[in-house]
Design an enzyme around this catalytic site. Structure first.
Site, PDB file in Angstrom:
ATOM      1  N   THR A 127      62.053 -28.592  14.553  1.00 54.43           N
ATOM      2  CA  THR A 127      61.084 -29.687  14.529  1.00 54.43           C
ATOM      3  C   THR A 127      61.588 -30.753  13.571  1.00 54.43           C
ATOM      4  O   THR A 127      61.753 -30.498  12.383  1.00 54.43           O
ATOM      5  CB  THR A 127      59.710 -29.171  14.069  1.00 54.43           C
ATOM      6  OG1 THR A 127      59.305 -28.186  14.999  1.00 54.43           O
ATOM      7  CG2 THR A 127      58.689 -30.278  14.026  1.00 54.43           C
ATOM      8  N   PHE A 158      57.422 -24.942  21.465  1.00 58.22           N
ATOM      9  CA  PHE A 158      55.972 -24.844  21.231  1.00 58.22           C
ATOM     10  C   PHE A 158      55.580 -23.375  21.088  1.00 58.22           C
ATOM     11  O   PHE A 158      54.541 -22.943  21.575  1.00 58.22           O
ATOM     12  CB  PHE A 158      55.208 -25.496  22.391  1.00 58.22           C
ATOM     13  CG  PHE A 158      55.560 -26.950  22.589  1.00 58.22           C
ATOM     14  CD1 PHE A 158      55.007 -27.932  21.772  1.00 58.22           C
ATOM     15  CD2 PHE A 158      56.471 -27.335  23.557  1.00 58.22           C
ATOM     16  CE1 PHE A 158      55.343 -29.273  21.941  1.00 58.22           C
ATOM     17  CE2 PHE A 158      56.823 -28.678  23.737  1.00 58.22           C
ATOM     18  CZ  PHE A 158      56.248 -29.643  22.922  1.00 58.22           C
ATOM     19  N   ALA A 258      36.039 -22.024  14.354  1.00 61.99           N
ATOM     20  CA  ALA A 258      35.822 -22.419  12.955  1.00 61.99           C
ATOM     21  C   ALA A 258      36.128 -21.238  12.035  1.00 61.99           C
ATOM     22  O   ALA A 258      36.131 -20.094  12.459  1.00 61.99           O
ATOM     23  CB  ALA A 258      34.375 -22.862  12.781  1.00 61.99           C
ATOM     24  N   GLY A 259      36.390 -21.539  10.780  1.00 65.93           N
ATOM     25  CA  GLY A 259      36.658 -20.467   9.816  1.00 65.93           C
ATOM     26  C   GLY A 259      37.405 -20.991   8.605  1.00 65.93           C
ATOM     27  O   GLY A 259      37.179 -22.125   8.174  1.00 65.93           O
ATOM     28  N   CYS A 266      54.041 -23.898  10.664  1.00 67.27           N
ATOM     29  CA  CYS A 266      54.145 -25.138  11.444  1.00 67.27           C
ATOM     30  C   CYS A 266      53.062 -26.168  11.142  1.00 67.27           C
ATOM     31  O   CYS A 266      53.366 -27.282  10.735  1.00 67.27           O
ATOM     32  CB  CYS A 266      54.136 -24.820  12.925  1.00 67.27           C
ATOM     33  SG  CYS A 266      55.657 -24.055  13.461  1.00 67.27           S
ATOM     34  N   LYS A 326      47.777 -15.345  10.660  1.00 64.59           N
ATOM     35  CA  LYS A 326      47.065 -15.026  11.905  1.00 64.59           C
ATOM     36  C   LYS A 326      47.509 -13.631  12.329  1.00 64.59           C
ATOM     37  O   LYS A 326      48.498 -13.105  11.800  1.00 64.59           O
ATOM     38  CB  LYS A 326      47.340 -16.064  12.989  1.00 64.59           C
ATOM     39  CG  LYS A 326      48.780 -16.080  13.460  1.00 64.59           C
ATOM     40  CD  LYS A 326      48.910 -16.987  14.649  1.00 64.59           C
ATOM     41  CE  LYS A 326      50.215 -16.731  15.370  1.00 64.59           C
ATOM     42  NZ  LYS A 326      50.375 -17.532  16.548  1.00 64.59           N
TER      43      LYS A 326
END
Ligand code: UDX
Length: 449
Positions: A127, A158, A258-259, A266, A326
């Site tokens: 990137t 991506f 939301a969170g 990235c 995540k």
């Protein structure tokens, strides 16, 4: 050249993007060399030891290596000799200003120019800011020996961590930024085994598509997080709001969860880089600055929510369920958990973290300042609060009765809005989600913003 032709490809930089790109291109049938200057890394990969946790990558790597389509090297010359198409997939780490450090890209471009003896197509995969393609071309022209033709192209990735291999093999679209038909045809041929739409643009537009896409997704997340604050103030439910918005096909339901906000290698870096790049070009991208600010504030809101339940954090046992930014990855870069742990330690809280993949990396950061545990119930023993930070599968299936018996206080802050209010209510928990009403009665100040 026929579309079905198998091509010789080299990928410079065997980090996250490079390795996935190289392995997946070999899987498409091309002959690939993955190169990295780090000799020990290459030696480990040759033995089958993958430096990153990415589902499916190890199996495909071993398969393609065994079938003779995939090789590894620490020699740039060998990679340049091999690849008709050479991907640059080296790191572009952020400087303190947010600007991307392009010194590795420049170095590789120079080395390719020095080592090549006939036509090559150089493809930016890292990137990079807009106009890097131009700079790569200029840098190569300075160092190239004699009259050798080459093309530069931009082909942004991506890939999402945790599903990168699948994303590569089943992309929504493939973006090809070129300024010659030869470069376009080579990339058409390279990707012809994939049934994905190809969008062909000029190089600068391709570079901008990458930045604009990631920034737009970050914007969606910050937007819903801003809405979640209003929703909380009036006692509405942000998850229902997101569902109602997302059913409009023009909006779409994805990236409206939301969170505690976005993290990773990235989004934070790309938003910073886009803001910086725009500033250099003379545009003050205030919208993106606000996206970044909202995201940073979400992490402070976590602390306020914990204080709503506990008032004073000193000596309280706070357990984080999840550390990685995540699920599906051990990556801690930009992870909200890191900032949250630091803030909790400043308040002299006792922190325990549970994570199925990221504990080793977390130990490198926090050493003996916090405790580590693999079992979510063991960690919860005598806890004053559980903070759900990452929605790993293991945290989706919870025996709340058992949990309540183990904890000192039945208190959960849900940073990913994973649990059902009614279930937590029936078990008598104090439950604080993001963007909807609390279950139970907090003791602290309810105004978290
Ligand atoms: C992202 C892009 O999706 C990918 O296209 C690009 O190439 C690299 O950056 P990745 O960083 O792997 O991929 O993670 P992604 O799944 O996009 O999630 C990024 C962050 O946003 C995570 O911290 C995630 O928890 C958070 N997120 C995502 C939300 O907070 N809410 C959402 O609705 C979606």
């Amino acid at each position: 050249m026929e579309l079905k032709d198998k091509l010789k490809v080299s990928v410079i930089g065997s980090g996250y993007v490079g390795l996935v790109t190289g392995v997946a291109l070999a899987e498409l049938g091309h002959s690939v060399i993955c190169m990295d200057v780090d000799e020990s890394k290459i030696a480990e990969i040759k033995k089958g030891n993958i430096p990153i946790y990415e589902p499916g990558l190890g199996e495909l790597l071993l398969k393609n290596k065994a079938e003779g389509r995939l090789k590894f090297s620490s020699s740039l010359k060998e990679a340049v000799d091999h690849g008709l198409i050479i991907f640059i997939a080296v790191g572009t780490p952020p400087k303190s200003s947010g600007e991307a450090d392009l010194s590795y890209v420049e170095n590789v471009a120079r080395e390719i120019a020095i080592n090549m003896d006939s036509y090559r197509l150089i493809v930016e995969k890292s990137t990079v800011p807009v106009e890097t393609g131009e700079r790569v071309r200029q840098a190569m022209q300075l160092y190239i020996k004699g009259d050798i033709d080459f093309d530069v192209a931009s082909n942004p990735e991506f890939l999402r961590e945790g599903s990168a291999v699948d994303d590569f093999l089943h992309p929504d679209r493939i973006v090809i930024g070129v300024d010659s038909s030869k470069a376009r045809d080579l990339l058409f041929c390279l990707y012809s085994p994939l049934a994905a739409p190809l969008i062909v643009t000029d190089i600068k537009s391709a570079e901008l598509i990458k930045h604009a896409s990631n920034s737009f997704l970050a914007l969606k997340i910050s937007f819903i997080n801003a809405v979640s604050r209003i929703s909380e103030m009036v006692g509405a439910d942000v998850d229902k709001i997101a569902e109602g918005m997302g059913m409009d096909e023009r909006i779409g339901k994805r990236f409206l969860n939301a969170g505690i906000g976005y993290g990773g290698s990235c989004f934070p870096k790309d938003v910073d880089a886009f803001i910086h790049m725009s500033e250099v070009l003379g545009y003050d991208f205030k919208l993106l600055k606000e996206v970044r600010k909202i995201n940073e504030e979400q992490r402070q809101i976590v602390l306020k929510k914990i204080k709503e339940g506990l008032w004073i954090l000193k000596d309280k046992k706070i357990v984080l369920w999840g550390a990685s930014f995540k699920p599906g990855t051990d990556d801690l870069r930009g992870a909200p958990a890191i900032d949250i742990i630091e803030a909790l330690l400043k308040e002299d809280a006792k922190v325990t973290v549970v994570d199925p993949q990221a504990l080793d990396k977390l130990k490198d950061i926090f050493k003996d300042k916090i405790s580590y545990e693999v079992d979510k119930y063991k960690a919860a023993k005598d806890a004053d609060c559980i903070l759900l930070t990452t929605e790993w599968d293991d945290f989706k299936d919870v025996d709340f009765k058992q949990l309540k018996d183990i904890m000192r206080l039945a208190f959960i802050v849900d940073g990913r809005n994973l649990y059902k209010h009614s279930e937590l209510d029936s078990h008598g928990f104090l439950y604080l989600p993001f963007g909807s009403s609390a279950v139970g009665k907090p003791i602290g100040d309810k105004k978290v913003i």
